[in-house]
Design an enzyme around this catalytic site. Structure first.
Site, PDB file in Angstrom:
ATOM      1  N   HIS A 232      -6.782  -5.791  -1.254  1.00 38.72           N
ATOM      2  CA  HIS A 232      -5.731  -4.809  -1.022  1.00 38.72           C
ATOM      3  C   HIS A 232      -4.773  -5.292   0.064  1.00 38.72           C
ATOM      4  O   HIS A 232      -5.115  -5.298   1.233  1.00 38.72           O
ATOM      5  CB  HIS A 232      -6.337  -3.460  -0.636  1.00 38.72           C
ATOM      6  CG  HIS A 232      -5.309  -2.376  -0.526  1.00 38.72           C
ATOM      7  ND1 HIS A 232      -4.477  -2.045  -1.574  1.00 38.72           N
ATOM      8  CD2 HIS A 232      -4.958  -1.565   0.487  1.00 38.72           C
ATOM      9  CE1 HIS A 232      -3.662  -1.078  -1.193  1.00 38.72           C
ATOM     10  NE2 HIS A 232      -3.934  -0.767   0.054  1.00 38.72           N
TER      11      HIS A 232
ATOM     12  N   VAL B  21     -12.639 -18.114  -7.565  1.00 44.56           N
ATOM     13  CA  VAL B  21     -11.638 -17.067  -7.799  1.00 44.56           C
ATOM     14  C   VAL B  21     -11.605 -16.693  -9.284  1.00 44.56           C
ATOM     15  O   VAL B  21     -11.522 -17.577 -10.144  1.00 44.56           O
ATOM     16  CB  VAL B  21     -10.231 -17.562  -7.377  1.00 44.56           C
ATOM     17  CG1 VAL B  21      -9.179 -16.484  -7.622  1.00 44.56           C
ATOM     18  CG2 VAL B  21     -10.244 -17.995  -5.912  1.00 44.56           C
TER      19      VAL B  21
ATOM     20  N   ASP C  22     -15.575 -16.738 -12.734  1.00 44.96           N
ATOM     21  CA  ASP C  22     -14.704 -17.727 -12.093  1.00 44.96           C
ATOM     22  C   ASP C  22     -14.261 -18.840 -13.047  1.00 44.96           C
ATOM     23  O   ASP C  22     -13.059 -19.139 -13.158  1.00 44.96           O
ATOM     24  CB  ASP C  22     -15.436 -18.261 -10.846  1.00 44.96           C
ATOM     25  CG  ASP C  22     -14.812 -19.481 -10.208  1.00 44.96           C
ATOM     26  OD1 ASP C  22     -13.706 -19.880 -10.625  1.00 44.96           O
ATOM     27  OD2 ASP C  22     -15.429 -20.031  -9.279  1.00 44.96           O
TER      28      ASP C  22
ATOM     29  N   ASP D  97      -7.883  -6.040  -6.180  1.00 45.45           N
ATOM     30  CA  ASP D  97      -7.710  -4.956  -5.198  1.00 45.45           C
ATOM     31  C   ASP D  97      -8.781  -3.887  -5.426  1.00 45.45           C
ATOM     32  O   ASP D  97      -8.865  -3.323  -6.512  1.00 45.45           O
ATOM     33  CB  ASP D  97      -6.300  -4.360  -5.379  1.00 45.45           C
ATOM     34  CG  ASP D  97      -5.921  -3.368  -4.282  1.00 45.45           C
ATOM     35  OD1 ASP D  97      -6.822  -2.643  -3.786  1.00 45.45           O
ATOM     36  OD2 ASP D  97      -4.730  -3.302  -3.933  1.00 45.45           O
TER      37      ASP D  97
ATOM     38  N   SER E  64       0.851  -1.187   0.000  1.00 45.54           N
ATOM     39  CA  SER E  64       0.000   0.000   0.000  1.00 45.54           C
ATOM     40  C   SER E  64       0.893   1.244   0.000  1.00 45.54           C
ATOM     41  O   SER E  64       1.780   1.342  -0.837  1.00 45.54           O
ATOM     42  CB  SER E  64      -0.959  -0.035   1.189  1.00 45.54           C
ATOM     43  OG  SER E  64      -1.958   0.920   1.044  1.00 45.54           O
TER      44      SER E  64
ATOM     45  N   ASP F 180     -11.112 -19.058 -16.260  1.00 43.74           N
ATOM     46  CA  ASP F 180      -9.687 -19.383 -16.169  1.00 43.74           C
ATOM     47  C   ASP F 180      -9.449 -20.895 -16.217  1.00 43.74           C
ATOM     48  O   ASP F 180      -8.313 -21.351 -16.066  1.00 43.74           O
ATOM     49  CB  ASP F 180      -9.082 -18.789 -14.893  1.00 43.74           C
ATOM     50  CG  ASP F 180      -9.865 -19.198 -13.643  1.00 43.74           C
ATOM     51  OD1 ASP F 180     -10.343 -20.357 -13.570  1.00 43.74           O
ATOM     52  OD2 ASP F 180     -10.004 -18.361 -12.736  1.00 43.74           O
TER      53      ASP F 180
END
Ligand SMILES: *[C@@H]1O[C@H](CO)[C@@H](O)[C@H](O)[C@H]1NC(C)=O
Ligand SMILES: *[C@@H]1O[C@H](CO)[C@@H](O)[C@H](O)[C@H]1NC(C)=O
Ligand SMILES: *[C@@H]1O[C@H](CO)[C@@H](O)[C@H](O)[C@H]1NC(C)=O
Ligand SMILES: *[C@@H]1O[C@H](CO)[C@@H](O)[C@H](O)[C@H]1NC(C)=O
Ligand SMILES: *[C@@H]1O[C@H](CO)[C@@H](O)[C@H](O)[C@H]1NC(C)=O
Ligand SMILES: *[C@@H]1O[C@H](CO)[C@@H](O)[C@H](O)[C@H]1NC(C)=O
Ligand SMILES: *[C@@H]1O[C@H](CO)[C@@H](O)[C@H](O)[C@H]1NC(C)=O
Ligand SMILES: *[C@@H]1O[C@H](CO)[C@@H](O)[C@H](O)[C@H]1NC(C)=O
Ligand SMILES: *[C@@H]1O[C@H](CO)[C@@H](O)[C@H](O)[C@H]1NC(C)=O
Ligand SMILES: *[C@@H]1O[C@H](CO)[C@@H](O)[C@H](O)[C@H]1NC(C)=O
Ligand SMILES: *[C@@H]1O[C@H](CO)[C@@H](O)[C@H](O)[C@H]1NC(C)=O
Ligand SMILES: *[C@@H]1O[C@H](CO)[C@@H](O)[C@H](O)[C@H]1NC(C)=O
Length: 591
Positions: A503, A277, A268, A457, A201, A271
């Site tokens: 993040h 995910v 999801d 993020d 960050s 991929d």
């Protein structure tokens, strides 16, 4: 010629590793280890301010953002404080140092980054790595105040000393003095002290600032989700609220949450594996149309939540003051075309009124927290909510008004945001912006940079890191083909996207992997020449909990074959193009 101020410095030379903590942890050893006035141009040490106390069996908390946790382990170290001043300036910079006991010292110096508008105030982050380490008041009392509390002396009056100190100077000077003090403290003579920085960050931005401005001082830097391109990044936090204001439509938070959840579900599998995910947000961006979600129903229970916000400044950490508590009633309904239009505009990113791109945005499927509206208990309506992350940047850094947030977005258009970005970029170009793309001093002195970013993020867009990597590649290797440039770059600068991650941490909405051993990886690269090609990351929740994934080095992208337990790292031109931006709203290059 003697490097250090006093002959007594030689005292521990030949017995450094045999010496006990009590032997070396003395005021006189520290005083004898200080660089003599005149050795480091512009920096004068103040030997009379030195304190040194041995601390035994200390259990340490977390380091800075992005630093590894070392709970359960205890350390013996020398706790040192001292001050320095800048030649002719009459200022005082307070410094804290932590030296591992001699038997645990591994010839290393380490700095941890902070977060929000704070530098790290913890000097003990290096102990887990056998490294001496430090923290600095930066000349603006950074142990007690965050920089946003110090950026203005008053309305219209910028504290430039604090600005440069926070941006890069204070940490660079800390390393500059910390290294020779450490070498003398242990009697290392002039033998090599490996020098590291680790942060995420703003800590990631701080790491990049060190690579850019003090490159020859560092051997290894781990930078996560850097808050660099500071002007664009901070104004971006106001963009979703501006979208809602311009459209005069304020979606209920539950609708936005539903859009994110449904996008994750839809994208999801793209991929090659259905695991909750989105490992390929690029395929989602290229193949999924948010409009297909219109009419889907959503429901959320009533809740009260409190949030520290991005600022998480000292005053907010210190108590309830400044933290935001919000109550939401139960919400339900079906997604409307307006809900989708808000989400689509946010993901599309900021453009001028005549269609020129000003900035990139969060990847599709990232949480839309900056778009969250606030419930008005009196009217029963959902209303404008301006995240203080962005609002405070506009008031203090652009408008130079000493107030904590914008009161409203009256008359604020997309062009206004671009104008704010322009002012911020030029005003802080050589301080906070932190996008110098020529890293020659770092590269040519052998530095290694490990850069990572959570692909989902919701605070600092992953594409922000991709853009900087691309800038470095094209500035450092202007003549080379992409392939040759990427090969040359990966010898010293590697970038990894972390599938699904949020993040500077895992994502509660996507149970993906997160790398845990970045310092081990960089130490092995720097000290043993073991160049990584993939980055180990462990899944900690969900059906695949415990799985170690070996993340793909950018610009390759993960792709599972059906039913396989590992993914390949593939090259995909269309995907990479979806991450590639030109910011033609600005007349100068934006690195
Ligand atoms: C440092 O230099 C001194 C004096 O030359 C020598 O005796 C000592 O062994 C050296 N120490 C180390 C750690 O190399
Ligand atoms: C270095 O200079 C400062 C004043 O700038 C002085 O107070 C300090 O004593 C000097 N240090 C030494 C070791 O002479
Ligand atoms: C630190 O812990 C060790 C092991 O538990 C113990 O032997 C030692 O006395 C402790 N030292 C101090 C100073 O408390
Ligand atoms: C380290 O030293 C500083 C300055 O003297 C002091 O404030 C702090 O409490 C000490 N830390 C520990 C763990 O003793
Ligand atoms: C700031 O913090 C340091 C370390 O916690 C403390 O020693 C110092 O007295 C504080 N300064 C002020 C002005 O409060
Ligand atoms: C979105 O998903 C999260 C986690 O799976 C869940 O807690 C939340 O209730 C969902 N929200 C909506 C609106 O579907
Ligand atoms: C998504 O679908 C809508 C409705 O069919 C269409 O108007 C829009 O152009 C599509 N968007 C993209 C990016 O293809
Ligand atoms: C939606 O909200 C209404 C009004 O608060 C409530 O009566 C209804 O039961 C809710 N429906 C669902 C599915 O939660
Ligand atoms: C909002 O209003 C409801 C009922 O009128 C009340 O119970 C609740 O405490 C109020 N919440 C806040 C945050 O004022
Ligand atoms: C600074 O400007 C703000 C906004 O105009 C105003 O509210 C505040 O009173 C000013 N502060 C001082 C000390 O004049
Ligand atoms: C917004 O613009 C209108 C029309 O130009 C002007 O009258 C008004 O004062 C402006 N409001 C603010 C808050 O600047
Ligand atoms: C990464 O994980 C693989 C497979 O679990 C393991 O063999 C390898 O040693 C790990 N690499 C590092 C640097 O930890």
């Amino acid at each position: 010629m003697r490097r250090h101020c006093c002959a007594a410095a030689a005292g521990f030379a030949s017995v450094a590793s045999a010496a006990s903590l009590a032997d070396v942890c003395t005021v006189s050893n520290v005083q004898a280890s200080l660089p003599a006035n005149g050795t480091l141009l512009g920096i004068n040490m103040l030997p009379s301010t030195v304190s040194a106390t041995a601390v035994y069996n200390a259990s340490l908390g977390m380091g800075g953002m992005g630093a590894s946790s070392n709970s359960g382990v205890t350390y013996n170290y020398c706790n040192v404080s001292l001050s320095m001043t800048h030649t002719g300036k009459g200022d005082i910079v307070s410094i804290m140092l932590a030296f591992p006991e001699p038997s645990n010292f591994k010839n290393r110096w380490y700095l941890a980054g902070g977060g929000g508008f704070s530098l790290s105030s913890d000097a003990t982050g290096g102990l887990a790595y056998g490294a001496a380490s430090g923290a600095t008041s930066a000349g603006y009392d950074a142990f007690n105040y965050s920089y946003d509390e110090k950026v203005l002396y008053g309305n219209g009056s910028i504290n430039w000393d604090a600005t440069y100190a926070f941006a890069y100077v204070a940490l660079g000077e800390l390393t500059k003095i910390g290294k020779p003090i450490t070498q003398a403290f242990y009697g290392m003579n002039d033998s090599k002290i490996y020098t590291y920085f680790e942060g995420c960050s703003d800590g990631g931005r701080e790491g990049m600032s060190q690579v850019q401005q003090w490159g020859q001082e560092y051997d290894g830097v781990v930078a996560g989700a850097p808050a660099f391109r500071f002007a664009q990044q901070q104004v971006l936090h106001v963009y979703p609220a501006t979208v809602e204001t311009v459209m005069d439509y304020f979606p209920v938070p539950c609708a936005l949450d539903k859009i994110v959840n449904a996008t994750i579900t839809a994208c999801d599998p793209l991929d090659g594996r259905t695991d909750g995910v989105i490992s390929r947000t690029d395929l989602c961006k290229l193949n999924f149309n948010l409009s297909t979600l219109i009419g889907e129903s959503y429901a959320c229970a009533a809740k009260t939540s409190s949030s520290l916000g991005f600022g998480f400044s000292k005053r907010q950490m210190g108590g309830a003051q400044g933290s935001q508590t919000s109550s939401q009633p139960a919400q339900n309904g079906t997604l409307t075309a307006e809900d989708i239009a808000v989400a689509q505009s946010v993901y599309d990113g900021l453009h001028t009124s005549d269609g020129k791109r000003a900035y990139l945005s969060w990847q599709i499927g990232s949480d839309l927290g900056d778009a969250d509206t606030t419930y008005n208990n009196n009217t029963g309506h959902w209303e404008l909510n301006i995240p203080s992350t962005g609002g405070e940047y506009v008031t203090k850094f652009i408008q130079l008004l000493d107030i904590d947030n914008l009161p409203n977005l009256d008359n604020v258009t997309y062009d206004t945001l671009v104008a704010w970005m322009n002012v911020g970029m030029f005003r802080y170009l050589d301080s906070l912006q932190t996008t110098v793309p020529d890293l020659t001093p770092f590269q040519s002195s052998g530095g290694k940079l490990l850069h990572y970013h959570g692909e989902s993020d919701p605070s600092i867009p992953a594409a922000s890191s991709v853009h900087y990597w691309q800038s470095v590649r094209s500035v450092m290797y202007p003549e080379a083909t992409d392939e040759a440039a990427e090969k040359a770059l990966s010898d010293w600068y590697q970038f990894y996207l972390i599938p699904g991650a949020a993040h500077c941490g895992a994502n509660s909405l996507q149970p993906g992997p997160y790398p845990q051993d970045n310092m081990d990886t960089i130490i092995n690269w720097v000290e043993n020449g073991v160049k990584p090609s993939r980055l180990n990351a462990t899944v900690s929740t969900g059906d695949f909990s415990g799985e170690v994934q070996q993340l793909c080095q950018w610009p390759t992208r993960p792709l599972w074959s059906r039913n396989s337990s590992t993914f390949d790292c593939v090259s995909d031109t269309a995907s990479i193009e979806s991450w590639t931006y030109t910011f033609d709203a600005f007349k100068v290059p934006v690195y």
